[in-house]
Design a protein around this motif. Structure first.
Motif, PDB file in Angstrom:
ATOM      1  N   THR A 193       3.958 -79.635 104.341  1.00 17.53           N
ATOM      2  CA  THR A 193       3.486 -78.420 103.660  1.00 17.53           C
ATOM      3  C   THR A 193       2.045 -78.575 103.198  1.00 17.53           C
ATOM      4  OG1 THR A 193       4.366 -79.262 101.550  1.00 17.53           O
ATOM      5  CG2 THR A 193       5.805 -77.841 102.872  1.00 17.53           C
ATOM      6  N   GLY A 194       1.320 -79.494 103.835  1.00 19.18           N
ATOM      7  CA  GLY A 194      -0.036 -79.794 103.413  1.00 19.18           C
ATOM      8  C   GLY A 194      -1.068 -78.843 103.987  1.00 19.18           C
ATOM      9  N   LEU A 195      -2.307 -79.130 103.654  1.00 21.42           N
ATOM     10  CA  LEU A 195      -3.424 -78.267 104.035  1.00 21.42           C
ATOM     11  C   LEU A 195      -3.589 -78.157 105.540  1.00 21.42           C
ATOM     12  CD1 LEU A 195      -5.828 -76.593 103.008  1.00 21.42           C
ATOM     13  CD2 LEU A 195      -7.182 -78.706 103.020  1.00 21.42           C
ATOM     14  N   LEU A 196      -3.312 -79.226 106.281  1.00 22.30           N
ATOM     15  CA  LEU A 196      -3.514 -79.198 107.725  1.00 22.30           C
ATOM     16  C   LEU A 196      -2.566 -78.213 108.403  1.00 22.30           C
ATOM     17  CD1 LEU A 196      -4.939 -80.262 110.214  1.00 22.30           C
ATOM     18  CD2 LEU A 196      -3.352 -82.187 110.255  1.00 22.30           C
ATOM     19  N   ASN A 197      -1.285 -78.328 108.122  1.00 20.44           N
ATOM     20  CA  ASN A 197      -0.323 -77.398 108.710  1.00 20.44           C
ATOM     21  C   ASN A 197      -0.560 -75.966 108.240  1.00 20.44           C
ATOM     22  OD1 ASN A 197       1.102 -79.151 110.358  1.00 20.44           O
ATOM     23  ND2 ASN A 197       2.640 -79.635 108.807  1.00 20.44           N
ATOM     24  N   GLU A 198      -0.871 -75.793 106.976  1.00 25.80           N
ATOM     25  CA  GLU A 198      -1.133 -74.457 106.456  1.00 25.80           C
ATOM     26  C   GLU A 198      -2.372 -73.860 107.113  1.00 25.80           C
ATOM     27  OE1 GLU A 198       0.702 -72.685 104.458  1.00 25.80           O
ATOM     28  OE2 GLU A 198       2.193 -74.251 104.125  1.00 25.80           O
ATOM     29  N   GLY A 199      -3.386 -74.677 107.308  1.00 30.07           N
ATOM     30  CA  GLY A 199      -4.601 -74.181 107.950  1.00 30.07           C
ATOM     31  C   GLY A 199      -4.373 -73.799 109.406  1.00 30.07           C
ATOM     32  N   LEU A 200      -3.592 -74.609 110.134  1.00 28.49           N
ATOM     33  CA  LEU A 200      -3.283 -74.284 111.522  1.00 28.49           C
ATOM     34  C   LEU A 200      -2.495 -72.981 111.610  1.00 28.49           C
ATOM     35  CD1 LEU A 200      -2.311 -77.820 112.906  1.00 28.49           C
ATOM     36  CD2 LEU A 200      -4.392 -76.527 113.413  1.00 28.49           C
ATOM     37  N   GLY A 201      -1.565 -72.804 110.699  1.00 31.61           N
ATOM     38  CA  GLY A 201      -0.796 -71.558 110.705  1.00 31.61           C
ATOM     39  C   GLY A 201      -1.653 -70.359 110.364  1.00 31.61           C
ATOM     40  N   ALA A 202      -2.642 -70.547 109.479  1.00 27.48           N
ATOM     41  CA  ALA A 202      -3.488 -69.435 109.047  1.00 27.48           C
ATOM     42  C   ALA A 202      -4.392 -68.929 110.159  1.00 27.48           C
ATOM     43  CB  ALA A 202      -4.326 -69.856 107.836  1.00 27.48           C
ATOM     44  N   VAL A 203      -4.774 -69.799 111.096  1.00 26.77           N
ATOM     45  CA  VAL A 203      -5.668 -69.385 112.185  1.00 26.77           C
ATOM     46  C   VAL A 203      -4.902 -69.127 113.478  1.00 26.77           C
ATOM     47  CG1 VAL A 203      -7.625 -70.604 111.186  1.00 26.77           C
ATOM     48  CG2 VAL A 203      -6.149 -71.810 112.804  1.00 26.77           C
ATOM     49  N   GLY A 204      -3.587 -69.009 113.392  1.00 24.03           N
ATOM     50  CA  GLY A 204      -2.798 -68.674 114.568  1.00 24.03           C
ATOM     51  C   GLY A 204      -2.456 -69.825 115.474  1.00 24.03           C
ATOM     52  N   GLY A 246       0.008 -72.052 114.862  1.00 24.21           N
ATOM     53  CA  GLY A 246       1.236 -72.586 114.290  1.00 24.21           C
ATOM     54  C   GLY A 246       1.994 -73.494 115.230  1.00 24.21           C
ATOM     55  N   SER A 247       1.795 -73.321 116.547  1.00 26.56           N
ATOM     56  CA  SER A 247       2.488 -74.189 117.501  1.00 26.56           C
ATOM     57  C   SER A 247       1.991 -75.627 117.431  1.00 26.56           C
ATOM     58  CB  SER A 247       2.308 -73.644 118.925  1.00 26.56           C
ATOM     59  OG  SER A 247       0.928 -73.590 119.263  1.00 26.56           O
ATOM     60  N   TRP A 248       0.814 -75.843 116.816  1.00 24.01           N
ATOM     61  CA  TRP A 248       0.267 -77.200 116.688  1.00 24.01           C
ATOM     62  C   TRP A 248       0.784 -77.921 115.450  1.00 24.01           C
ATOM     63  CZ3 TRP A 248      -5.586 -77.473 118.347  1.00 24.01           C
ATOM     64  CH2 TRP A 248      -5.693 -76.970 119.648  1.00 24.01           C
ATOM     65  N   GLU A 249       1.490 -77.194 114.601  1.00 25.84           N
ATOM     66  CA  GLU A 249       1.979 -77.822 113.375  1.00 25.84           C
ATOM     67  C   GLU A 249       2.987 -78.916 113.714  1.00 25.84           C
ATOM     68  OE1 GLU A 249       3.458 -75.085 110.500  1.00 25.84           O
ATOM     69  OE2 GLU A 249       1.873 -73.610 110.861  1.00 25.84           O
ATOM     70  N   ARG A 250       2.980 -79.954 112.890  1.00 22.34           N
ATOM     71  CA  ARG A 250       3.890 -81.081 113.092  1.00 22.34           C
ATOM     72  C   ARG A 250       4.639 -81.360 111.799  1.00 22.34           C
ATOM     73  NH1 ARG A 250       2.722 -84.351 117.653  1.00 22.34           N
ATOM     74  NH2 ARG A 250       3.937 -86.002 116.650  1.00 22.34           N
ATOM     75  N   GLU A 251       5.891 -81.754 111.960  1.00 19.24           N
ATOM     76  CA  GLU A 251       6.698 -82.104 110.799  1.00 19.24           C
ATOM     77  C   GLU A 251       6.214 -83.408 110.169  1.00 19.24           C
ATOM     78  OE1 GLU A 251       9.512 -81.639 107.899  1.00 19.24           O
ATOM     79  OE2 GLU A 251       8.939 -80.221 109.477  1.00 19.24           O
ATOM     80  N   SER A 252       5.711 -84.314 111.016  1.00 17.82           N
ATOM     81  CA  SER A 252       5.248 -85.614 110.512  1.00 17.82           C
ATOM     82  C   SER A 252       3.989 -86.022 111.266  1.00 17.82           C
ATOM     83  CB  SER A 252       6.336 -86.686 110.676  1.00 17.82           C
ATOM     84  OG  SER A 252       5.873 -87.950 110.258  1.00 17.82           O
TER      85      SER A 252
END
Length: 339
Positions: free
Chosen positions: A179-190, A192-198
């Motif tokens: 739930t950190g800044l990296l995943n949130e930032g990736l989701g904010a710019v579209g 979201g498929s790059w987000e990782r659980e770990s």
């Protein structure tokens, strides 16, 4: 004393004893026979240097060389680190180390950091320092001047250096969290498929550590290279400009050769920092996320009570650091450029 056939005075056994005694005792206790000898002046100079260096060398031998020798000895035993008893096992720890897959995984991670961290960090440091100091507007028709606010840029770049590495590791662990800044930032710019659980587990963990390592040290090299570049006379840049050299040519033909000694020293220092990434990995990366040689050594010594095996890993780390420093000193050697 008798003259030799070559016209040189030859010391008798008694004279050798007198000179040895004179070398070891204070000057006021020097025998008169030695004091009147013309070779006493050179002996007196050497005695001063030897006595001046004796205490620092003794401290160095006790607190630096002695622990290395003890570590090599304990690497030949099965010492647990928590008892005074141990058994001499010879090269068993080194044989085990060769067959240890986790040791080789840690070594690969350390080598990856060793190769890429200095390359990326020094390249960024050189580029930013060059742009801050030389990449601004042209001054008076001469060479490039620094960008406006260059001092502020240097402070901003250097800021991570004043933060404890443990604090940096905690901050970036939060950034890399699910739930950190990296995943949130990736989701904010579209993305979201790059987000990782770990981010700090699996194959990408070493790349995440590499990014933090480069970020935390690049400011130091910006300041270091800026100081080196500021010592280059402006007339050299003016001459390069008159010859029609652009910024890229000026950098590779003027700036880089004249700062090469600093770059080589920085490369060695950054390589050692990359090999010693224990605090960053231990605080930032979850258990079993990834290991480097120092963190694997710590695990074996203090968690598994296998200090003998851990010191064998330490000897391997020492040899790797030594080889790296020697290779960089040999490869980076070049003729000194005089200004």
């Amino acid at each position: 004393m008798k003259d030799s056939p070559r016209g040189q005075e030859r010391l008798t056994p008694r004279d050798r004893l007198l000179f040895t005694v004179a070398f070891l005792v204070p000057p006021r206790f020097t025998p008169d026979r030695v004091r009147r000898d013309r070779r006493y002046r050179k002996l007196d100079q050497r005695r001063f240097i030897a006595w001046f260096l004796a205490l620092p060398l003794l401290v160095y031998l006790i607190f630096v060389v002695s622990p290395f020798l003890q570590a090599f000895f304990y690497s030949l035993t099965d010492w647990t680190g928590y008892s005074a008893t141990y058994t001499f096992t010879g090269l068993d720890n080194y044989q085990r180390m060769i067959e240890d897959d986790k040791f080789w995984d840690s070594t690969v991670n350390s080598l990856l950091l060793l190769v890429l961290a200095p390359l990326i960090t020094l390249a960024l440091g050189l580029f930013l320092a060059y742009m801050v100091n030389v990449g601004g507007r042209r001054v008076g028709g001469g060479g490039g001047g620094g960008v406006p606010g260059s001092r502020v840029y240097k402070v901003v770049y250097f800021f991570p250096q004043v933060i404890s590495i443990a604090v940096i590791a905690v901050i970036w662990a939060r950034i890399y969290s699910p739930t950190g800044l990296l995943n949130e930032g990736l989701g904010a710019v579209g993305l979201g498929s790059w987000e990782r659980e770990s981010w700090l587990g699996g194959e990408v963990a070493v790349w995440c550590v590499l990014a933090v390592l480069c970020w935390s040290f690049v400011g130091f090299y910006v300041v270091l290279f800026s100081a080196s570049m500021s010592s280059i006379p402006g007339e050299i840049y003016e001459a390069a400009l008159l010859d029609g050299a652009g910024r890229a040519v000026t950098f590779f033909r003027v700036t880089l050769p004249l700062t090469w000694d600093t770059v080589r020293t920085g490369w060695i220092y950054m390589g050692i920092q990359a090999l010693d990434a224990f605090a960053l990995v231990d605080v930032m990366v979850p258990e079993h996320g990834m290991d480097v040689l120092p963190s694997y050594l710590f695990e074996k010594a203090f968690r598994d009570a296998q200090a003998g095996y851990a010191t064998a890993i330490g000897v391997a780390l020492f040899l790797l650091t030594l080889v790296f420093a020697l290779v960089m000193m040999l490869v980076g050697r070049r003729e000194r450029v005089e200004l």
